[in-house]
Design an enzyme around this catalytic site. Structure first.
Site, short mmCIF file in Angstrom:
data_model
loop_
_atom_site.label_atom_id
_atom_site.label_comp_id
_atom_site.label_asym_id
_atom_site.label_seq_id
_atom_site.Cartn_x
_atom_site.Cartn_y
_atom_site.Cartn_z
N ILE A 88 -7.26 -19.37 -9.34
CA ILE A 88 -7.33 -20.28 -8.26
C ILE A 88 -6.19 -20.07 -7.52
O ILE A 88 -4.85 -19.69 -8.05
CB ILE A 88 -7.04 -21.62 -8.76
CG1 ILE A 88 -7.09 -22.72 -7.67
CG2 ILE A 88 -6.09 -22.09 -9.54
CD1 ILE A 88 -7.50 -24.08 -8.07
N SER A 89 -6.12 -19.58 -5.95
CA SER A 89 -5.04 -19.08 -5.29
C SER A 89 -4.22 -20.36 -5.37
O SER A 89 -4.29 -21.42 -5.45
CB SER A 89 -5.65 -18.93 -3.98
OG SER A 89 -6.70 -17.92 -3.95
N SER A 90 -2.77 -20.00 -5.01
CA SER A 90 -1.74 -21.04 -4.78
C SER A 90 -1.91 -21.81 -3.69
O SER A 90 -2.44 -21.26 -2.76
CB SER A 90 -0.23 -20.31 -4.70
OG SER A 90 -0.18 -19.62 -3.43
#
Ligand SMILES: C[S@@+](CC[C@H](N)C(=O)[O-])C[C@H]1O[C@@H](n2cnc3c(N)ncnc32)[C@H](O)[C@@H]1O
Length: 277
Positions: A88-90
């Protein structure tokens, strides 16, 4: 993974989208922490065992959480090492991407690299019922889980299992295309599927030891031109993991590492060319 996390700035719609979409809903119960320990292993955060630590990690703005290692070959059962193949991308890097993408209510948007479906949900919240979001994920298990999470929240994006380098022609042309996996070469299909004046934001591998986020405007006939926005780090699309000579990828023979901000990029049926103005 952003090296330049920004605030919401003047993108008030992004703040609204972040408030509307519960990030934790998209995070698996077991994820790996991105920084390895001294032994080179990544620790596992388990919702069941340490619910507070799991939730706290999800809301750290500069931290991506790793949801898959080695294309799923490593089960999420404990400390481990392997290549990061999904996350999950930052929040920081998603803000960067979406700020520059600037989707509008009613837009048709294509996302490459669904991952957990979180960025997809933010896009859906922005374009609203008049718009449409299609997202392509190459890993069938990840696509299924993202589809379920979106459906549970009543969100309508179409999750396609397939190779995102082909885009998704059936719903084209798109006003906006965004990739959350990096490429060495911008796939021609993305440009062919952009409206005239449509915007593509994607991480492009560079000779600077990082990816560069590029912003391109399409001409609606398979070509586009634009500029570099930021230094970022993403995982590569599956089909472009192998290193290639930068000469073959349209990079100048000599590039000043300090001048990445000034680079211009032109992409078309003949390939891509990156140059200093
Ligand atoms: C950084 S993750 C995306 C994270 C997503 N933005 C999120 O926040 O959940 C990159 C994703 O791209 C996917 N991917 C890699 N190559 C792909 C390809 N050729 N087509 C579509 N998806 C691909 C990976 O499986 C991975 O799930």
């Amino acid at each position: 993974m952003s090296q330049n996390p920004r605030g919401f700035g003047d993108s008030g719609w992004l703040r609204e989208a972040f408030l509307q979409v519960p990030r934790e809903h998209f995070v698996p119960d077991r994820v790996w922490w991105p920084e390895p320990g001294e032994d080179g292993l990544h620790s596992l955060l388990s919702r069941e065992e340490r619910p507070r630590a799991w939730l706290k990690a999800i809301y750290m703005p500069g931290v991506p959480l790793i949801t898959q290692l080695d294309d799923g070959a490593v089960p999420p059962e404990g400390r481990a090492k392997g290549a990061f193949t999904s996350s999950i991308s930052s929040a920081g890097v998603i803000i960067e991407l979406l700020h520059h993408l600037a989707p509008q209510p009613g837009d048709r948007v294509l996302e490459i690299g669904t991952g957990t479906g979180y960025t997809t949900a933010l896009l859906a919240s922005r374009v609203g019922a008049e718009g449409a979001v299609a997202t392509v994920e190459i890993d069938a298990d990840l696509a299924t889980r993202a589809r379920e999470r979106l459906t549970t929240l009543g969100l309508p994006p179409l999750v396609v299992t397939g190779d995102g380098e082909d885009g998704y022609a059936a719903d084209s042309p798109y006003d906006r295309i965004v990739a959350t996996a990096s490429v060495r070469r911008i796939p021609p299909a993305w440009l062919e599927q952009l409206c005239p004046g449509g915007v593509l934001v994607a991480p492009l591998d560079s000779p600077f030891g990082c990816d560069l986020l590029v912003h391109l405007e399409g001409d609606g006939r398979g070509a586009a031109r634009g500029r570099v926005l930021e230094r970022v780090e993403f995982m590569q699309v599956r089909g472009q993991r192998e290193k290639r000579s930068y000469d073959d990828l349209g990079w100048p023979v000599e590039v000043d590492p300090e001048s990445w901000r000034d680079l211009h990029i032109v992409v078309g049926p003949e390939g891509q060319r990156i140059s200093q103005p």
